[in-house]
Design an enzyme around this catalytic site. Sequence first.
Site, PDB file in Angstrom:
ATOM      1  N   LYS A  48      -1.226   3.233   1.740  1.00 40.60           N
ATOM      2  CA  LYS A  48      -2.687   3.848   1.306  1.00 40.60           C
ATOM      3  C   LYS A  48      -3.399   4.234   2.490  1.00 40.60           C
ATOM      4  O   LYS A  48      -4.185   5.120   2.596  1.00 40.60           O
ATOM      5  CB  LYS A  48      -3.433   2.643   0.592  1.00 40.60           C
ATOM      6  CG  LYS A  48      -2.775   2.172  -0.443  1.00 40.60           C
ATOM      7  CD  LYS A  48      -3.733   1.039  -1.089  1.00 40.60           C
ATOM      8  CE  LYS A  48      -3.211   0.329  -2.210  1.00 40.60           C
ATOM      9  NZ  LYS A  48      -3.617  -0.765  -2.661  1.00 40.60           N
ATOM     10  N   GLU A 104       0.642  10.020   8.957  1.00 45.72           N
ATOM     11  CA  GLU A 104       0.354   8.498   8.850  1.00 45.72           C
ATOM     12  C   GLU A 104      -0.963   8.166   9.362  1.00 45.72           C
ATOM     13  O   GLU A 104      -1.564   9.107  10.234  1.00 45.72           O
ATOM     14  CB  GLU A 104       1.428   8.052   9.908  1.00 45.72           C
ATOM     15  CG  GLU A 104       2.719   7.399   9.257  1.00 45.72           C
ATOM     16  CD  GLU A 104       2.543   5.986   8.743  1.00 45.72           C
ATOM     17  OE1 GLU A 104       1.511   5.486   8.134  1.00 45.72           O
ATOM     18  OE2 GLU A 104       3.343   5.153   9.100  1.00 45.72           O
ATOM     19  N   ASP A 105      -1.452   7.004   9.222  1.00 44.32           N
ATOM     20  CA  ASP A 105      -2.819   6.590   9.739  1.00 44.32           C
ATOM     21  C   ASP A 105      -2.578   6.077  11.208  1.00 44.32           C
ATOM     22  O   ASP A 105      -3.279   6.485  11.957  1.00 44.32           O
ATOM     23  CB  ASP A 105      -3.197   5.394   8.960  1.00 44.32           C
ATOM     24  CG  ASP A 105      -2.379   4.372   8.654  1.00 44.32           C
ATOM     25  OD1 ASP A 105      -1.280   4.271   8.935  1.00 44.32           O
ATOM     26  OD2 ASP A 105      -2.741   3.516   7.666  1.00 44.32           O
ATOM     27  N   ASP A 108       2.416   2.097  14.956  1.00 46.29           N
ATOM     28  CA  ASP A 108       2.390   0.851  15.645  1.00 46.29           C
ATOM     29  C   ASP A 108       3.701   0.311  16.206  1.00 46.29           C
ATOM     30  O   ASP A 108       4.102   0.915  17.067  1.00 46.29           O
ATOM     31  CB  ASP A 108       1.908  -0.215  14.682  1.00 46.29           C
ATOM     32  CG  ASP A 108       1.569  -1.654  15.019  1.00 46.29           C
ATOM     33  OD1 ASP A 108       1.343  -1.873  16.285  1.00 46.29           O
ATOM     34  OD2 ASP A 108       1.944  -2.452  14.248  1.00 46.29           O
ATOM     35  N   LYS A 137      -0.640   3.371  18.660  1.00 46.30           N
ATOM     36  CA  LYS A 137      -0.656   2.152  19.242  1.00 46.30           C
ATOM     37  C   LYS A 137       0.574   2.166  20.037  1.00 46.30           C
ATOM     38  O   LYS A 137       1.617   1.351  19.759  1.00 46.30           O
ATOM     39  CB  LYS A 137      -1.014   1.151  18.229  1.00 46.30           C
ATOM     40  CG  LYS A 137      -1.702  -0.003  18.752  1.00 46.30           C
ATOM     41  CD  LYS A 137      -1.443  -1.468  17.810  1.00 46.30           C
ATOM     42  CE  LYS A 137      -2.557  -1.265  16.896  1.00 46.30           C
ATOM     43  NZ  LYS A 137      -2.460  -2.526  15.807  1.00 46.30           N
ATOM     44  N   PHE A 158      -6.305  -4.852  16.364  1.00 41.25           N
ATOM     45  CA  PHE A 158      -6.136  -4.614  15.042  1.00 41.25           C
ATOM     46  C   PHE A 158      -7.611  -4.007  14.479  1.00 41.25           C
ATOM     47  O   PHE A 158      -8.544  -4.224  14.641  1.00 41.25           O
ATOM     48  CB  PHE A 158      -6.135  -5.802  14.401  1.00 41.25           C
ATOM     49  CG  PHE A 158      -5.965  -5.508  12.586  1.00 41.25           C
ATOM     50  CD1 PHE A 158      -4.475  -5.295  12.379  1.00 41.25           C
ATOM     51  CD2 PHE A 158      -6.745  -5.803  11.701  1.00 41.25           C
ATOM     52  CE1 PHE A 158      -4.409  -5.120  10.853  1.00 41.25           C
ATOM     53  CE2 PHE A 158      -6.647  -5.588  10.450  1.00 41.25           C
ATOM     54  CZ  PHE A 158      -5.520  -5.210   9.981  1.00 41.25           C
ATOM     55  N   VAL A 159      -7.369  -2.466  14.042  1.00 41.51           N
ATOM     56  CA  VAL A 159      -8.471  -1.634  13.630  1.00 41.51           C
ATOM     57  C   VAL A 159      -8.421  -1.418  12.288  1.00 41.51           C
ATOM     58  O   VAL A 159      -7.451  -1.446  11.588  1.00 41.51           O
ATOM     59  CB  VAL A 159      -8.098  -0.172  14.467  1.00 41.51           C
ATOM     60  CG1 VAL A 159      -8.318  -0.317  16.054  1.00 41.51           C
ATOM     61  CG2 VAL A 159      -6.925   0.406  14.127  1.00 41.51           C
ATOM     62  N   ASP A 165      -6.907  -0.915   6.486  1.00 39.86           N
ATOM     63  CA  ASP A 165      -7.570  -1.976   5.743  1.00 39.86           C
ATOM     64  C   ASP A 165      -7.671  -3.191   6.520  1.00 39.86           C
ATOM     65  O   ASP A 165      -6.781  -3.433   7.349  1.00 39.86           O
ATOM     66  CB  ASP A 165      -6.918  -2.142   4.156  1.00 39.86           C
ATOM     67  CG  ASP A 165      -5.426  -2.702   4.774  1.00 39.86           C
ATOM     68  OD1 ASP A 165      -4.821  -2.316   5.358  1.00 39.86           O
ATOM     69  OD2 ASP A 165      -5.318  -3.766   3.754  1.00 39.86           O
ATOM     70  N   ARG A 171     -11.150   0.006   3.853  1.00 41.51           N
ATOM     71  CA  ARG A 171     -10.786   1.422   4.157  1.00 41.51           C
ATOM     72  C   ARG A 171     -11.808   2.246   4.044  1.00 41.51           C
ATOM     73  O   ARG A 171     -11.512   3.417   4.396  1.00 41.51           O
ATOM     74  CB  ARG A 171      -9.618   1.631   2.797  1.00 41.51           C
ATOM     75  CG  ARG A 171      -8.614   0.703   3.101  1.00 41.51           C
ATOM     76  CD  ARG A 171      -7.416   1.266   1.833  1.00 41.51           C
ATOM     77  NE  ARG A 171      -6.481   0.400   1.592  1.00 41.51           N
ATOM     78  CZ  ARG A 171      -5.450   0.011   2.335  1.00 41.51           C
ATOM     79  NH1 ARG A 171      -5.085   0.815   3.164  1.00 41.51           N
ATOM     80  NH2 ARG A 171      -4.328  -0.679   1.899  1.00 41.51           N
TER      81      ARG A 171
END
Length: 180
Positions: A48, A104-105, A108, A137, A158-159, A165, A171
Amino acid sequence: MEIRDKNTDDLKVLIDTNTLTERIKELASAVDESFKNGDDVYVVCVLKGSVMFCAELVKYMKSKVQMEFIRISSYGNAQKSSNKLKAIDLTLPDLEGKNVVVIEDIVDTGLTAKYLIDLLSLEHRPKKLMFVSLLNKKCARKTDIEPDLYGFEVDDKFVVGFGLDYAGYLRNLPFIGYFP
Ligand code: 5GP
């Protein structure tokens, strides 16, 4: 700690809305530039977390875009990667010989990116495969994967927001933030 125990007033803005928009316009031009032969470009939005970024990116793309959606989960409700992927829906049309851009968001550990790149290149054999992430990241990487294009590098925090989310919440924030 539950999200209701977190005070969202404490959230700090890491990347504001205008900065996001301006960078996403640049990314859209760069993607167009890579596919300027006029063929359709299949944009694969990884749900998501990529929903906001992907929707914004395609708004500024001039290529002939087809949008596809797949769903993968790796964090569950935690703030650290579980290192285990859960493929929830990988339904895609046949992308053999097509131009494909995976959106992708955040990259990581890179496990999701590696899984998707392997899956798409082996099972679909696209003409060209590009991997674009809003955030990178780099310090958390556990694979040798790098996005072809990314918006911003972030350090090991952690963003949340702009699709990303915290236990399913936040979100909808129009910026990228973090809890200090
Ligand atoms: P990777 O497979 O690269 O470890 O992680 C990919 C997924 O983990 C991302 O698509 C995103 O959904 C989630 N993720 C990684 N880092 C963060 C973060 O800082 N915040 C949030 N909300 N999700 C993250």
